[in-house]
Each structure stands twice: as C-alpha cells, then as structure tokens.
Design a protein around this motif. Sequence first.
Motif, short mmCIF file in Angstrom:
data_model
loop_
_atom_site.label_atom_id
_atom_site.label_comp_id
_atom_site.label_asym_id
_atom_site.label_seq_id
_atom_site.Cartn_x
_atom_site.Cartn_y
_atom_site.Cartn_z
N LEU A 1 46.14 48.21 49.97
CA LEU A 1 46.98 47.29 49.80
C LEU A 1 48.35 47.74 50.83
O LEU A 1 48.63 48.99 51.03
CB LEU A 1 47.70 47.30 48.52
N PRO A 2 49.11 46.74 51.15
CA PRO A 2 50.12 46.88 51.97
C PRO A 2 51.20 47.72 51.19
O PRO A 2 51.39 47.71 50.04
CB PRO A 2 50.70 45.46 52.44
N ILE A 3 52.00 48.53 51.93
CA ILE A 3 52.99 49.31 51.19
C ILE A 3 54.05 48.37 50.38
O ILE A 3 54.51 48.86 49.39
CB ILE A 3 53.84 50.23 52.15
N LYS A 4 54.37 47.42 50.59
CA LYS A 4 55.01 46.25 49.98
C LYS A 4 54.58 46.00 48.65
O LYS A 4 55.16 45.21 47.61
CB LYS A 4 55.84 45.33 50.48
N GLN A 5 53.07 46.14 48.50
CA GLN A 5 52.42 45.65 47.08
C GLN A 5 52.06 46.60 46.30
O GLN A 5 51.62 46.51 45.08
CB GLN A 5 51.19 44.85 47.58
N TRP A 6 52.40 47.85 46.44
CA TRP A 6 51.98 49.10 45.92
C TRP A 6 52.47 49.17 44.27
O TRP A 6 51.95 49.57 43.34
CB TRP A 6 52.64 50.40 46.56
N TYR A 7 53.90 48.52 44.31
CA TYR A 7 54.53 48.38 42.96
C TYR A 7 54.57 46.95 42.23
O TYR A 7 55.21 47.14 41.12
CB TYR A 7 55.98 48.94 42.96
N PHE A 8 54.06 46.22 42.72
CA PHE A 8 53.87 45.05 42.20
C PHE A 8 52.60 44.59 41.34
O PHE A 8 51.54 44.94 42.19
CB PHE A 8 54.23 43.95 43.38
N ASN A 9 52.74 43.61 40.35
CA ASN A 9 51.63 43.31 39.83
C ASN A 9 50.71 42.15 40.54
O ASN A 9 51.40 41.15 41.21
CB ASN A 9 51.95 42.45 38.38
N SER A 10 49.52 42.08 40.78
CA SER A 10 48.72 41.04 41.47
C SER A 10 47.35 41.06 41.15
O SER A 10 46.97 42.14 40.25
CB SER A 10 49.06 41.48 42.99
N SER A 11 46.49 40.39 41.69
CA SER A 11 44.97 40.53 41.35
C SER A 11 44.44 41.50 41.81
O SER A 11 43.52 41.99 41.45
CB SER A 11 44.44 39.05 41.78
N ASP A 12 45.05 42.17 42.96
CA ASP A 12 44.52 43.33 43.64
C ASP A 12 45.21 44.83 42.90
O ASP A 12 44.59 45.92 43.15
CB ASP A 12 44.57 43.57 45.10
N ASN A 13 46.05 44.52 42.24
CA ASN A 13 46.91 45.63 41.89
C ASN A 13 47.36 45.39 40.11
O ASN A 13 48.59 44.91 40.00
CB ASN A 13 48.18 45.98 42.50
N ASN A 14 46.61 45.46 39.16
CA ASN A 14 47.03 45.31 37.87
C ASN A 14 47.51 46.45 37.31
O ASN A 14 47.18 47.55 37.27
CB ASN A 14 45.53 45.06 37.08
N LEU A 15 48.92 46.19 37.05
CA LEU A 15 49.76 47.39 36.87
C LEU A 15 49.40 47.69 35.41
O LEU A 15 50.10 48.81 34.86
CB LEU A 15 51.23 46.83 36.75
N LEU A 16 48.70 47.04 34.47
CA LEU A 16 48.55 47.58 33.22
C LEU A 16 47.37 48.63 33.29
O LEU A 16 47.03 49.40 32.49
CB LEU A 16 48.15 46.11 32.21
N TYR A 17 46.75 48.48 34.51
CA TYR A 17 45.53 49.53 34.69
C TYR A 17 46.11 50.57 35.62
O TYR A 17 45.92 50.49 36.82
CB TYR A 17 44.45 48.96 35.18
#
Length: 293
Positions: free
Chosen positions: A51-67
């Motif tokens: 993922l792009p660096i700006k998406q590392w800490y944001f919740n998204s379909s590719d980055n489920n922060l609950l996981y």
Amino acid sequence: MEKWYLMTTVVLIGLTVRWTVSLNSYSGAGKPPMFGDYEAQRHWQEITFNLPIKQWYFNSSDNNLLYWGLDYPPLTAYHSLLCAYVAKVINPDWIALHTSRGYESQAHKLFMRATVLIADLLIYIPAVVLYCCCLKEMSTKKKVANALCILLYPGLILIDYGHFQYNSVSLGFALWGILGVSYHWDLLGSLAFCLALNYKQMELYHSLPFFCFLLGKCFKKGLKGKGLVLLIKLACTVVASFVLCWLPFVTEKEQALQVLRRLFPVDRGLFEARAHSPITPLCSLPCGRWDFL
C-alpha cells in the motif's frame, strides 16, 4: 585479550539461548482468526509493501485496522517495509496482499525469527556489550557477569523469540542514547533516543529521565552561555529527528492526526490485552561509573 574472549563467549551464549527459544512455536500459531503477534508483524510487512505510505494507518478495504492494524510509530513501519523487501526476494507469497493472511510455514518462521536475531545483533547486543565494558570501578569478571545477566534476561527473550516482537530494537536505541549522553555525546545520544521513541511509543516511559538529565546539563552549563547553546542544539536534533521520521505523514493534518490516533487510541482506552512490552531490562541495568575494559 582474555577480557574480550570472555565477552565474546557471553554473546555466543546469549545468541544460542535466543535461537533455541525461537525453535519452539510462537503465540497464536495455528489459531485463527488473529494468529498472534507473529501474524501482526507479518501483516505489517504485507501492508507497508503493498500500500502507499499514506494508507498505512488508515482503514480501508485493503487495510482492515481491526485485523492487526499498524499502531506503532513510523520507524517500526519502515522496519517492516525493509523486512518486506527481503521477504519479497525470498518468497513473494509471504507478503501477498490479502492472500498471505495467516501465512504459516517453517521457511517463513525461520525468516521471521532471523529478522529478530539480526536486529539484536545490529542494535541491542552491541549496546549491551559496550555498556558493560564501560562500567567503571568494576572488575572484568563483574562486567562480564553483568553482560551475561542482561543478555539472558528471560522477559525480553521470551517476548521477542517466543511470543514474537522486536522490543530489542527500541531498547537497544535507548541504551545507545544512554551511552551517548553519559560520554557527553549529547546530540548523538538524543538522536538515538529519538529513534527509540519513533520505533515504539512505550519508550515514553524512559523519556522523562532523559529529558531531566539533559536539561540539568544545560542548567549546569548556564542558560546564558554554553547551556543555552546546548539546549538549542538538543532541540534542533530532536525536531530534525522527528521531522525525518514523520515527514511522509505531516504533509497533511489529517494524516498526522490519524497516526497519532493509532499510536494513542484514547477513544477506545489505552489498555489492550494483547499488547506486551518488557520495559524492565533497561530500568534494571547495573549502575556505576563507566570506562573501557
């Protein structure tokens, strides 16, 4: 010559114990859906690489922060990215987006364990050895015994090599900081401790003694002369260190705020049952004046 032979033996013993512990299983192995901190560290490699660096800490379909969402400072994320580049060369399946979730194999376990050992060899163990060698008014045998006790501290070994984390990195940076300020390399010591803070926010526990010690140095030198110059240099070192670490995240206000929310989740409560961090090794280091063997 004998002194360094003994210290080398101590280091080899420490490495042997670490690797022996790492041969066993890890917390969460074969236990879906979360798989433990081992999976958290692997997942962070997956996220930072894909993922792009700006998406590392944001919740998204590719980055489920609950996981196992990324909730450590930027330097941890950069470390995960570095490990991910190595993993990509060895086996891209280890960090494939989505499909690598819960990945477990002997080869991958060997790789992950090796990353912890290498971090120890590069950062923590050299700091411990130098610290013990620099203790003054202490016999060589006592210095070696101190190094052995620190390197065999069970809490750190079991958490990093059994459970699976990288606490030795932040503790190693903090110890390098202690060595720096103790030998009047105040700027290098401050830089090292800033790296510790930017690797793991738990180092805030050690920040107050650091701050008071360095501020005391400035007062002792006089805030109308050399003390003021030192204070300005220290402030510039700290600011520059944080700016370099946080540069990709401070260009937008919401980006910086989101990282802070992940690091200090006061809205959900600061306590999280699955979080472990042995902070006692640094606190229990033997005191004394320092000199070389």
